[in-house]
Write a protein that holds these residues in place. Structure first.
Motif, PDB file in Angstrom:
ATOM      1  N   GLU A 147       0.791  -1.061   0.000  1.00 59.22           N
ATOM      2  CA  GLU A 147       0.200   0.081   0.047  1.00 59.22           C
ATOM      3  C   GLU A 147       0.718   1.265   0.089  1.00 59.22           C
ATOM      4  O   GLU A 147       0.731   2.212  -0.817  1.00 59.22           O
ATOM      5  N   VAL A 148       2.104   1.060   0.809  1.00 59.95           N
ATOM      6  CA  VAL A 148       2.632   2.555   0.924  1.00 59.95           C
ATOM      7  C   VAL A 148       3.493   2.820  -0.074  1.00 59.95           C
ATOM      8  O   VAL A 148       3.545   3.847  -0.900  1.00 59.95           O
ATOM      9  N   ASP A 175       1.610   4.038  -3.333  1.00 53.85           N
ATOM     10  CA  ASP A 175       1.183   5.401  -3.236  1.00 53.85           C
ATOM     11  C   ASP A 175       1.875   6.657  -3.259  1.00 53.85           C
ATOM     12  O   ASP A 175       1.556   7.722  -3.013  1.00 53.85           O
ATOM     13  N   ILE A 176       3.155   6.282  -3.357  1.00 58.29           N
ATOM     14  CA  ILE A 176       4.375   7.332  -3.378  1.00 58.29           C
ATOM     15  C   ILE A 176       4.983   7.358  -4.638  1.00 58.29           C
ATOM     16  O   ILE A 176       5.269   6.406  -5.176  1.00 58.29           O
ATOM     17  N   PRO A 177       5.060   8.764  -5.491  1.00 60.99           N
ATOM     18  CA  PRO A 177       5.273   8.630  -6.803  1.00 60.99           C
ATOM     19  C   PRO A 177       6.907   8.077  -6.925  1.00 60.99           C
ATOM     20  O   PRO A 177       7.749   8.244  -6.017  1.00 60.99           O
ATOM     21  N   VAL A 178       7.169   7.412  -7.939  1.00 56.54           N
ATOM     22  CA  VAL A 178       8.442   6.637  -8.102  1.00 56.54           C
ATOM     23  C   VAL A 178       9.520   7.829  -7.992  1.00 56.54           C
ATOM     24  O   VAL A 178      10.516   7.167  -7.777  1.00 56.54           O
ATOM     25  N   LEU A 225       9.814  10.649  -6.548  1.00 59.29           N
ATOM     26  CA  LEU A 225      10.268  10.989  -5.095  1.00 59.29           C
ATOM     27  C   LEU A 225      10.970   9.876  -4.458  1.00 59.29           C
ATOM     28  O   LEU A 225      11.911  10.133  -3.767  1.00 59.29           O
ATOM     29  N   PHE A 238      14.569  10.243  -3.136  1.00 59.86           N
ATOM     30  CA  PHE A 238      14.823   9.578  -1.441  1.00 59.86           C
ATOM     31  C   PHE A 238      16.040   8.922  -1.519  1.00 59.86           C
ATOM     32  O   PHE A 238      17.099   9.065  -0.683  1.00 59.86           O
ATOM     33  N   LYS A 251       0.063  10.932  -9.193  1.00 58.95           N
ATOM     34  CA  LYS A 251       1.628  10.639  -8.993  1.00 58.95           C
ATOM     35  C   LYS A 251       2.484  11.041 -10.412  1.00 58.95           C
ATOM     36  O   LYS A 251       3.758  11.568 -10.176  1.00 58.95           O
ATOM     37  N   ILE A 298      10.116  12.477   3.511  1.00 66.18           N
ATOM     38  CA  ILE A 298       8.906  11.876   3.994  1.00 66.18           C
ATOM     39  C   ILE A 298       7.996  12.873   4.375  1.00 66.18           C
ATOM     40  O   ILE A 298       6.646  12.225   4.228  1.00 66.18           O
ATOM     41  N   VAL A 348       6.824  15.117   2.433  1.00 64.03           N
ATOM     42  CA  VAL A 348       6.137  15.325   0.955  1.00 64.03           C
ATOM     43  C   VAL A 348       5.504  13.859   0.545  1.00 64.03           C
ATOM     44  O   VAL A 348       4.170  13.732   0.117  1.00 64.03           O
ATOM     45  N   ALA A 349       6.417  12.831   1.066  1.00 59.69           N
ATOM     46  CA  ALA A 349       5.693  11.707   0.799  1.00 59.69           C
ATOM     47  C   ALA A 349       4.478  11.141   1.276  1.00 59.69           C
ATOM     48  O   ALA A 349       3.401  10.687   0.949  1.00 59.69           O
ATOM     49  N   TYR A 357       1.498  12.764  -0.648  1.00 62.33           N
ATOM     50  CA  TYR A 357       1.267  12.088  -1.737  1.00 62.33           C
ATOM     51  C   TYR A 357       0.510  10.842  -1.136  1.00 62.33           C
ATOM     52  O   TYR A 357      -0.630  10.650  -1.802  1.00 62.33           O
ATOM     53  N   PHE A 358       1.098  10.369  -0.230  1.00 68.19           N
ATOM     54  CA  PHE A 358       0.364   8.975   0.369  1.00 68.19           C
ATOM     55  C   PHE A 358      -1.034   9.247   0.858  1.00 68.19           C
ATOM     56  O   PHE A 358      -1.947   8.514   0.677  1.00 68.19           O
ATOM     57  N   CYS A 362      -3.270   9.631  -2.162  1.00 69.45           N
ATOM     58  CA  CYS A 362      -3.546   8.492  -2.979  1.00 69.45           C
ATOM     59  C   CYS A 362      -4.334   7.481  -2.214  1.00 69.45           C
ATOM     60  O   CYS A 362      -5.018   6.623  -2.871  1.00 69.45           O
ATOM     61  N   TYR A 363      -3.902   7.388  -0.972  1.00 68.03           N
ATOM     62  CA  TYR A 363      -4.480   6.332  -0.119  1.00 68.03           C
ATOM     63  C   TYR A 363      -6.173   6.555   0.123  1.00 68.03           C
ATOM     64  O   TYR A 363      -7.023   5.886  -0.242  1.00 68.03           O
ATOM     65  N   SER A 415      -7.667   5.589  -3.287  1.00 72.63           N
ATOM     66  CA  SER A 415      -7.462   4.104  -3.675  1.00 72.63           C
ATOM     67  C   SER A 415      -8.618   3.532  -2.433  1.00 72.63           C
ATOM     68  O   SER A 415      -9.367   2.536  -3.006  1.00 72.63           O
TER      69      SER A 415
END
Lengths: 398, 364
Positions: free
Chosen positions: A135-136, A139-142, A144, A148, B301, B336, B338-339, B342-343, B346-347, B350
């Motif tokens: 799930e995690v 949901d995070i753009p590749v 990014l 990282f 994304k 982290i 920013v992630a 996004y998360f 998207c979550y 979904s």
């Protein structure tokens, strides 16, 4: 508008239908108009482009491929220097794309399968962890994730002097990943040949075993024999070649490691990011594939007296793979396309090299067209393979 | 009578302690075979190795409201980068005093999204609400009326830009995608081949080549003196890209329609346009709502790729923040953060898509 004909006899072809009410003629007219409009648009854009190119005195054509590139490329599979041509630089970039995709695909399939099976595990902890992972990371753009990992290599890992060494002979530092490899020895070449020979032998044995089973009904332990051949042949060659055990271990000297095999932080970050991202999708594909096989199938196979290994091999896998392979291929293609994000972290893949070429020559149209052609060819080849595979494994229904 | 008493007696016997409560649950779910027991122990060991150091770094040793100098001396995470820089990360170069405007625009968007979650609200008025909302958001960002200072689109950035590119991208790509899907199913050879070539070509190349095309090739296509701003060009590239994928999603829905539906519509005397608008599309589009939401997630994304052509979206503003000498090196914390944004987006989508899938499942 849509009144029915007054009587059947009057609907006879005596009265000509106007062309705009005849679906066939109307379709032809409609298509001609569409094609004409597209053609006009193309002509308009082309004439603008030609005028602009002439005004900015940018050359056209692919003659620039023969010119000297005059830029260095960080890593390359074939020999390359700044004195080589743009054409060769692009080939280097293309090979880099292929290398990162190929290694990425292999590790992704293994990792995705493991995570997918873990997701279905009866072990609550393992299943939940796999679920969180899927799930995690989905949901995070590749991009990014790539940033990282790249920052992880550059900012967080220590310099080569204090490099981390998780396993003996492997060093992680902000200069990338360095690990020990067997020292160069002529026997390696022969071992590679032995592996190839083993592959050919396995192929022949498989065919022979299948024919024999069809003829006499006697099974042959193909898997065990193949495994023995695949390991035994190169091993035998290695022993005959004098069993060289010398390792080329990286040692820290001066400012960086000497010896061993060095993998750049760019490559490692790109590979890591692509694998972790795509594996989450592959895990879902694998899970769906396994779940798609009805439980009755394995029960039926077991009640026929098949051993668990054979149940998996002859009943479950052939059915699960039919569901898994098509989306798996498209994920592999996605990985290959996403490898173009290398340009953002400075790994010299095809898009990155083509971008540099465009900057230096100004031939944007040719450069972007080359990028598109390369990826288009790759994906057309993949879909050709897919069609062939689908045709081969299609359920033959009565 | 006798029977019931025996059942009562049986059911009153309590199950063994080892099969109920925490112990029973652990035995059934964690230690049900020797292999699973080993797996559980190994996983616990791994978690023990990973989680305490992470918690230490992220929460115990971390700094939340300090200066960058204090951060550089500290061991743990430096979350201070976020309170210090969040305005820039979220809104980019947008004039500092007017940043309430993009903020308000985001609030409107979130409000609309939340309102649309409930399927009972899916009426014509909702479509108008979206139209008004989108125009209002555009006006808020652009300014120039009602005494709002006008803000050049080159200054737009951060989260509003990311949301703008993805929401407008999908809204505009949707009708185009439906047209392409219909074209692909068409019986006219010229239309059909044009649509197939378009869809397959776009799906065969990475988005980044299209963005390059929009940023460096497209200006060459225009006549002299005409120029289109960079955001719009990127937006067009994203629309073209998303439309091809939407077309494939919609095609799935069209192929799922029974032939009888077409035949019934035809026998009623409906023409092609009426058949599609009244019979086929309403059913086909309903089937494909869940995959369409997944497309929206991908679009969100994918907008992060505009970093590469130097637009100041959420990811680019983060990167720029990290090149500030004061806050250099705190990349994990910023990424982290920013992630998480996004998360969260998207979550939300979904899980909504999963819920819709259950609600819309008519069992066909």
């Amino acid at each position: 508008m849509q009144s029915a004909p007054e009587s059947p006899s009057q609907a006879a072809p005596s009265r000509a239908i106007p062309f705009y009410n005849d679906p066939k003629k109307r379709a032809i007219l409609f298509q001609i108009v569409t094609v004409l409009m597209l053609g006009l648009l193309a002509y308009y854009l082309l004439s603008n482009t030609l005028a602009n190119l002439e005004k900015q005195s940018i050359a056209t054509g692919i003659g620039f491929l023969q010119k000297e590139a005059a830029f260095e490329i960080g890593e390359s599979a074939i020999e390359y220097s700044a004195a080589d041509t743009y054409g060769r630089a692009l080939v280097v970039g293309f090979l880099n794309t292929l290398i990162v995709s190929f290694i990425g695909i292999i590790i992704t399939i293994i990792m995705g399968t493991v995570v997918g099976i873990a997701r279905l595990s009866s072990n609550w902890l393992v299943s939940k962890l796999a679920g969180i992972y899927i799930e995690v990371l989905q949901d995070i753009p590749v991009l990014l994730q790539l940033f990282f990992w790249y920052a992880f290599f550059y900012n967080i890992l220590p310099g080569p002097r204090q490099a981390l060494s998780p396993i003996m002979g492997v060093f992680l530092s902000n200069r990338g990943l360095v690990f020990a490899v067997p020292a160069a020895h002529p026997v390696h070449k022969y071992m590679a040949i032995a592996t190839l020979v083993a592959c050919v032998a396995i192929y022949i044995i498989r065919r022979w075993a299948r024919a024999r089973q069809a003829r006499t009904g006697q099974p042959f332990p193909v898997f065990r024999v193949s495994l023995a051949l695949l390991i035994g042949f190169p091993l035998l060659t290695w022993v005959l070649g004098g069993a060289p055990t010398a390792m080329n271990v990286p040692v820290f000297s001066g400012f960086n490691f000497k010896g061993g095999r060095n993998i750049s932080p760019e490559f490692t970050a790109l590979l890591l990011g692509l694998i972790l991202y795509t594996a989450a999708y592959v895990a879902e594909v694998v899970r769906a594939g396994i779940q798609s096989v009805n439980k009755g199938q394995s029960e039926a196979a077991m009640s026929m007296g098949l051993k668990p290994g054979l149940v998996l091999n002859l009943v479950i896998l052939p059915q699960a793979l039919r569901v898994i392979i098509p989306p798996l291929t498209s994920q592999m293609l996605n990985l290959t396309k996403n490898s173009s994000l290398a340009v953002a972290i400075g790994y010299p893949d095809f898009v990155s090299v083509a971008g540099t070429t465009i900057n230096q020559t100004g031939q944007a149209i040719e450069g972007v067209a080359l990028m598109m052609i390369v990826y288009l060819t790759l994906s057309l080849l993949t879909s050709a393979f897919m069609n062939w595979y689908n045709k081969k494994t299609k359920l033959v229904e009565r | 009578m006798d029977n019931t008493t025996t059942i009562d007696a049986k059911s009153s016997v309590k199950p063994p302690v080892s099969s109920v409560g925490v112990v029973g649950w652990a035995r059934a779910n964690l230690f049900n075979s020797w292999f699973n027991s080993i797996l559980t122990l190994l996983t616990l060991l791994l978690l023990w190795k990973v989680i305490p150091p992470f918690v230490n770094w992220a929460f115990i040793d971390s700094l939340w409201w300090s200066t960058s100098a204090e951060c550089k001396a500290a061991e743990g995470a430096c979350w201070s980068i976020i309170p210090a820089k969040y305005r820039y990360i979220l809104f980019g170069l947008y004039p500092y005093d007017s940043q309430w405007r993009p903020f308000l625009a985001i609030i409107i968007l979130i409000g609309l999204l939340f309102y649309s979650r409930n399927r009972a609200h899916w009426k014509k008025s909702l479509a108008y609400a979206w139209l008004v909302g989108l125009i209002l958001m555009g006006l808020l960002l652009r300014g120039g009326i009602l005494g709002l200072a006008s803000v050049e689109s080159t200054l737009w950035g951060g989260l509003p830009l990311t949301l703008l590119l993805s929401v407008f991208g999908l809204t505009a790509a949707y009708p185009l995608g439906v047209l392409l899907a219909l074209g692909r199913q068409s019986e006219m050879p010229a239309i059909k081949s044009i649509c197939i070539i378009y869809i397959e070509m776009i799906r065969g190349v990475p988005l980044i080549t299209l963005l390059f095309m929009s940023s460096i090739v497209f200006p060459l296509f225009l006549p002299e003196g005409v120029s289109i701003n960079a955001i719009l060009r990127a937006q067009v590239a994203i629309i073209m890209f998303t439309a091809a994928y939407i077309a494939e999603v919609v095609r799935g829905g069209l192929q799922g329609m029974a032939t009888g539906q077409f035949e019934a519509a035809e026998s009623l005397g409906l023409n092609y346009y009426q058949t599609m608008r009244l019979v086929i599309l309403p059913q086909a589009l309903k089937i494909v709502i869940p995959p369409t939401v997944s497309q929206l997630i991908s679009a969100l994304k994918d907008t992060s790729l505009v970093v590469i052509i130097a637009l100041y979206d959420l990811l680019k503003t983060t990167q720029t923040t990290l090149s500030d000498p004061d806050w250099m090196g705190f990349s994990s914390e910023a990424y982290i953060f920013v992630a998480l944004i996004y998360f969260a987006c998207c979550y939300f989508m979904s899980s909504y898509s999963r819920r819709l899938e259950e609600e819309l499942d008519t069992g066909l």
